[in-house]
Design an enzyme around this catalytic site. Structure first.
Site, PDB file in Angstrom:
ATOM      1  N   LYS A  78      34.893  76.952  35.385  1.00  0.00           N
ATOM      2  CA  LYS A  78      35.369  75.656  35.673  1.00  0.00           C
ATOM      3  C   LYS A  78      36.588  76.602  37.102  1.00  0.00           C
ATOM      4  O   LYS A  78      37.662  76.650  37.322  1.00  0.00           O
ATOM      5  CB  LYS A  78      36.489  74.604  34.739  1.00  0.00           C
ATOM      6  CG  LYS A  78      36.241  73.726  35.969  1.00  0.00           C
ATOM      7  CD  LYS A  78      37.760  72.848  35.994  1.00  0.00           C
ATOM      8  CE  LYS A  78      38.950  73.627  36.019  1.00  0.00           C
ATOM      9  NZ  LYS A  78      39.118  73.634  37.850  1.00  0.00           N
ATOM     10  N   GLY A  92      36.300  70.494  38.315  1.00  0.00           N
ATOM     11  CA  GLY A  92      37.489  69.547  37.944  1.00  0.00           C
ATOM     12  C   GLY A  92      38.524  70.365  38.153  1.00  0.00           C
ATOM     13  O   GLY A  92      38.416  71.003  38.743  1.00  0.00           O
ATOM     14  N   ASP A  93      39.495  69.192  37.557  1.00  0.00           N
ATOM     15  CA  ASP A  93      41.343  69.979  37.946  1.00  0.00           C
ATOM     16  C   ASP A  93      41.722  70.446  37.067  1.00  0.00           C
ATOM     17  O   ASP A  93      41.176  70.619  35.779  1.00  0.00           O
ATOM     18  CB  ASP A  93      41.414  68.486  39.101  1.00  0.00           C
ATOM     19  CG  ASP A  93      41.005  66.830  37.756  1.00  0.00           C
ATOM     20  OD1 ASP A  93      41.291  67.068  36.454  1.00  0.00           O
ATOM     21  OD2 ASP A  93      41.078  66.160  38.652  1.00  0.00           O
ATOM     22  N   GLY A 113      40.641  71.571  32.933  1.00  0.00           N
ATOM     23  CA  GLY A 113      40.587  73.095  32.403  1.00  0.00           C
ATOM     24  C   GLY A 113      41.156  73.261  31.408  1.00  0.00           C
ATOM     25  O   GLY A 113      41.027  73.542  30.250  1.00  0.00           O
ATOM     26  N   GLU A 162      45.750  85.888  34.433  1.00  0.00           N
ATOM     27  CA  GLU A 162      46.088  86.551  35.317  1.00  0.00           C
ATOM     28  C   GLU A 162      46.630  85.774  35.849  1.00  0.00           C
ATOM     29  O   GLU A 162      46.338  84.673  37.456  1.00  0.00           O
ATOM     30  CB  GLU A 162      45.023  86.769  36.327  1.00  0.00           C
ATOM     31  CG  GLU A 162      44.347  87.870  35.856  1.00  0.00           C
ATOM     32  CD  GLU A 162      44.846  89.035  34.909  1.00  0.00           C
ATOM     33  OE1 GLU A 162      45.230  89.627  35.370  1.00  0.00           O
ATOM     34  OE2 GLU A 162      44.033  89.813  34.638  1.00  0.00           O
ATOM     35  N   CYS A 190      47.989  86.996  44.722  1.00  0.00           N
ATOM     36  CA  CYS A 190      48.719  86.846  43.911  1.00  0.00           C
ATOM     37  C   CYS A 190      49.535  88.580  43.256  1.00  0.00           C
ATOM     38  O   CYS A 190      50.172  88.989  43.423  1.00  0.00           O
ATOM     39  CB  CYS A 190      48.096  87.019  42.640  1.00  0.00           C
ATOM     40  SG  CYS A 190      46.802  88.230  42.579  1.00  0.00           S
ATOM     41  N   GLU A 231      57.219  83.608  43.691  1.00  0.00           N
ATOM     42  CA  GLU A 231      55.900  83.381  44.580  1.00  0.00           C
ATOM     43  C   GLU A 231      55.746  81.931  45.271  1.00  0.00           C
ATOM     44  O   GLU A 231      55.835  81.014  45.141  1.00  0.00           O
ATOM     45  CB  GLU A 231      54.980  83.532  43.582  1.00  0.00           C
ATOM     46  CG  GLU A 231      53.588  84.109  44.476  1.00  0.00           C
ATOM     47  CD  GLU A 231      52.384  84.301  43.099  1.00  0.00           C
ATOM     48  OE1 GLU A 231      51.876  83.513  42.498  1.00  0.00           O
ATOM     49  OE2 GLU A 231      51.623  85.139  43.311  1.00  0.00           O
TER      50      GLU A 231
HETATM   51  P1  NAD Z   1      46.407  76.270  40.084  1.00  0.00           P
HETATM   52  O1  NAD Z   1      47.240  77.472  38.158  1.00  0.00           O
HETATM   53  O2  NAD Z   1      47.738  75.710  40.390  1.00  0.00           O
HETATM   54  O3  NAD Z   1      45.232  76.510  39.340  1.00  0.00           O
HETATM   55  C1  NAD Z   1      44.422  77.595  39.041  1.00  0.00           C
HETATM   56  C2  NAD Z   1      43.018  77.072  38.110  1.00  0.00           C
HETATM   57  O4  NAD Z   1      43.696  76.222  37.119  1.00  0.00           O
HETATM   58  C3  NAD Z   1      42.111  75.677  39.009  1.00  0.00           C
HETATM   59  O5  NAD Z   1      40.809  75.725  38.618  1.00  0.00           O
HETATM   60  C4  NAD Z   1      43.511  74.826  38.392  1.00  0.00           C
HETATM   61  O6  NAD Z   1      41.926  73.544  38.451  1.00  0.00           O
HETATM   62  C5  NAD Z   1      43.011  74.979  37.145  1.00  0.00           C
HETATM   63  N1  NAD Z   1      44.533  73.841  36.193  1.00  0.00           N
HETATM   64  C6  NAD Z   1      46.342  73.800  36.898  1.00  0.00           C
HETATM   65  N2  NAD Z   1      46.134  73.338  35.911  1.00  0.00           N
HETATM   66  C7  NAD Z   1      45.363  73.299  34.673  1.00  0.00           C
HETATM   67  C8  NAD Z   1      45.512  72.679  32.971  1.00  0.00           C
HETATM   68  N3  NAD Z   1      47.022  72.277  32.977  1.00  0.00           N
HETATM   69  N4  NAD Z   1      45.029  73.557  32.345  1.00  0.00           N
HETATM   70  C9  NAD Z   1      43.863  73.952  32.689  1.00  0.00           C
HETATM   71  N5  NAD Z   1      43.053  74.449  34.051  1.00  0.00           N
HETATM   72  C10 NAD Z   1      44.328  74.278  34.999  1.00  0.00           C
HETATM   73  O7  NAD Z   1      46.621  77.940  40.836  1.00  0.00           O
HETATM   74  P2  NAD Z   1      46.162  78.261  42.391  1.00  0.00           P
HETATM   75  O8  NAD Z   1      47.036  76.742  43.236  1.00  0.00           O
HETATM   76  O9  NAD Z   1      44.497  77.655  41.949  1.00  0.00           O
HETATM   77  O10 NAD Z   1      46.270  79.203  42.019  1.00  0.00           O
HETATM   78  C11 NAD Z   1      47.472  80.398  43.436  1.00  0.00           C
HETATM   79  C12 NAD Z   1      48.149  81.085  41.887  1.00  0.00           C
HETATM   80  O11 NAD Z   1      46.903  81.657  41.124  1.00  0.00           O
HETATM   81  C13 NAD Z   1      49.403  81.728  42.073  1.00  0.00           C
HETATM   82  O12 NAD Z   1      50.203  81.650  41.354  1.00  0.00           O
HETATM   83  C14 NAD Z   1      48.820  83.302  42.022  1.00  0.00           C
HETATM   84  O13 NAD Z   1      49.371  84.273  42.337  1.00  0.00           O
HETATM   85  C15 NAD Z   1      47.457  82.859  41.162  1.00  0.00           C
HETATM   86  N6  NAD Z   1      46.611  83.928  41.274  1.00  0.00           N
HETATM   87  C16 NAD Z   1      46.267  85.059  40.027  1.00  0.00           C
HETATM   88  C17 NAD Z   1      45.741  86.359  39.847  1.00  0.00           C
HETATM   89  C18 NAD Z   1      45.914  87.197  39.667  1.00  0.00           C
HETATM   90  O14 NAD Z   1      44.743  87.930  38.545  1.00  0.00           O
HETATM   91  N7  NAD Z   1      46.681  87.709  38.681  1.00  0.00           N
HETATM   92  C19 NAD Z   1      44.826  86.438  41.227  1.00  0.00           C
HETATM   93  C20 NAD Z   1      45.205  85.338  42.431  1.00  0.00           C
HETATM   94  C21 NAD Z   1      46.084  84.246  42.107  1.00  0.00           C
END
Ligand code: NAD
Length: 476
Positions: free
Chosen positions: A171, A202-203, A207, A245, A279, A379
């Site tokens: 997803k 999906g959102d 997830g 991650e 990140c 962050e």
């Molecule tokens: P996000 O957490 O909003 O979304 C990430 C993914 O999770 C999306 O596909 C989203 O649809 C899904 N999602 C959101 N809420 C969910 C839930 N309650 N249950 C299941 N799935 C859910 O993050 P973002 O805004 O897309 O990405 C930015 C963040 O990702 C930053 O905090 C960044 O640090 C982190 N990041 C971490 C790494 C790493 O390897 N540590 C790498 C890249 C990004």
């Protein structure tokens, strides 16, 4: 170009959503619609998980050589579509075209090539006396990815899962669906067996359905710490493996003997790369207090020289942030930094000069930041650098470790042995000494609230394997 991807890839077919719900993807540089997708629901996730479950018995029995050959086919198909990936990543999340070509899309090749190498020599079985330790695929995997390095994150999960013999449902982020669509097409073109790889847009709701699904054995999530917590909660009742991650606020310690011009230049450019949406960005720069003025001057010069603008232009070094939400979030952190009394060295609120639309942010540098300020603890995920002064090496180590996160750390020092000594004391999953080049075989992942588990190379593969002890192996 506008994209339309209203279907999901399930069991080797492009299928319609059970209840179509459209989502418009905005190009962050133009604020215009870049394309339309449909978001899936629990029913779509059920269908995809059923396909993955059905494919598992046969795919989990494939040999290492068969899976290695499959990865080679995927690599060839990926390379054949490379220019499309470059364009899609730029259109969906605003990466400058050079960055998209040389890093964002390139890292897909890096993950595939590294795993082909790992799979050639990985030991899936080891004898310990009368016991055989066998590493088997963990099962059906739910893979949830963010938008900021969209192909990196998809590849860092799909590639080891395939190498391990797992089947999966991806997803991807609803903000970066076009590169994910191309990825699914590549899987199809490479003849990944039906049901082994499935993709549903999906959102958060989709997830959550994937994380909670009783037939999913492992959920691998990359994204915010906030959503990572939710994923773990959803996963808890079914005792599945949770791989996370998450975010970071990585320290960057400049020791007093360093070449400040070089270290500050490389570090500022690293923070601003991908518009600060990485990140592992070195966002907390720790410098000796008596060098603060020198460092500020270099940081200002480098940040002011960054060309911000149209991602399609070859001279652009920094594009927009991904969305209006992200723009408002980053601006609010800049406002907080000013209110908290940090010294604004350059940048600040509002779009850069000459840009009247698009989610563009000024490359911003704060100095005299204290580690208890919000801008040093949370962050920001935008092009904002915090410079913090320290008095002694011990104090620098304390400040570096005083963070809820532990994803990466950076150490610069002319005395390499000293830099390493300092690096050894930082609690982070990756410590980079003196700007060393990236390593696709080095594990990627965090200590503390930056996550659980590792991705990339051999360690990434291990996280998709389950261990079985076959006792009495001598007689078998
Ligand atoms: P996000 O957490 O909003 O979304 C990430 C993914 O999770 C999306 O596909 C989203 O649809 C899904 N999602 C959101 N809420 C969910 C839930 N309650 N249950 C299941 N799935 C859910 O993050 P973002 O805004 O897309 O990405 C930015 C963040 O990702 C930053 O905090 C960044 O640090 C982190 N990041 C971490 C790494 C790493 O390897 N540590 C790498 C890249 C990004």
């Amino acid at each position: 170009m506008t994209y339309a991807c209203r279907q999901f890839y399930i069991d080797g077919q492009w299928v319609n959503p059970s209840a179509p719900r459209e989502f418009k993807v905005i190009n962050p540089a133009t604020e215009e619609v870049a394309g339309v997708i449909c978001l899936g629901n629990g029913e779509d996730i059920d269908r995809a998980v059923a396909a993955a479950k059905g494919a598992f018995p046969a795919y989990s029995q494939t040999t290492r050589d068969e899976r290695r050959e499959l990865l080679e086919h995927i690599l060839a198909a990926y390379k054949a579509r490379y220019p499309e990936f470059v364009a899609a990543i730029s259109d969906e999340m605003g990466a400058p075209i050079n960055l998209s070509r040389d890093a964002q899309a390139e890292i897909g090749v890096g993950h595939l090539a590294a795993m082909i190498d790992v799979l050639g020599r990985f030991q899936f079985e080891e004898r310990k006396g009368n016991t055989s330790l066998i590493l088997e695929p963990v099962g059906v995997c739910g893979l949830i990815t963010p938008w900021n390095w969209p192909i990196n994150q998809v590849a860092a999960k799909v590639v080891p899962a395939l190498a391990a013999g797992c089947t999966m449902v991806l997803k991807p982020s609803e903000f970066s669906p076009f590169s994910a669509m191309l990825w699914a097409q590549v899987m199809d073109e490479a003849h990944v067996p039906h049901g082994v790889f499935n993709m549903v847009y999906g959102d958060a709701a989709a997830g959550a359905a994937l994380s909670a699904h009783p037939d999913v054995d492992m959920v691998s999530f990359t994204g915010s710490t906030r959503a990572g917590v939710e994923v773990a909660r959803s996963a808890a009742p079914t005792i599945k493996r949770v791989h996370q991650e998450l975010g970071g606020k990585s320290p960057n310690v400049l020791l007093d003997d360093v070449d400040f011009e070089h270290a500050v230049r490389v570090s500022v450019l690293h923070v601003m790369q991908n518009t600060g949406q990485s990140c592992n960005a070195p966002t907390r720069m720790l410098v000796p207090a008596d060098k603060l003025g020198v460092v500020e001057a270099i940081a200002k010069r480098i940040a002011d020289g960054i060309v911000v603008g149209d991602p399609k232009s070859k001279s652009t070094e920094m594009g927009p942030v991904v969305s209006k939400i992200q723009f408002d979030r980053v601006e609010s952190y800049i406002e907080k930094g000013i209110e908290e009394g940090a010294k604004l060295v350059t940048g600040g609120l509002g779009r850069p000069e000459g840009l009247s639309k698009g989610y563009f942010v000024r490359p911003t540098v704060f100095s005299n930041v204290r580690n208890d300020m919000i801008i040093a603890r949370e962050e920001i995920f935008g092009p904002v650098l915090c410079i913090l002064p320290y008095d002694t090496e011990e104090q620098a180590i304390d400040i570096a470790n005083d963070s809820p996160y532990g994803l990466a750390a950076y150490i610069w020092g002319a005395d390499a042995a000293r830099a390493r000594r300092v690096g050894n004391r930082i609690r982070a999953g990756r410590v980079i000494l003196n700007g060393a080049r990236g390593d696709m075989h080095a594990p990627f992942g965090g200590f503390k609230r930056s996550g659980n588990g590792r991705e990339w190379g051999e360690h990434g593969l291990r996280d998709f394997l389950e261990i079985k002890a076959l006792i009495g192996a001598d007689a078998a």
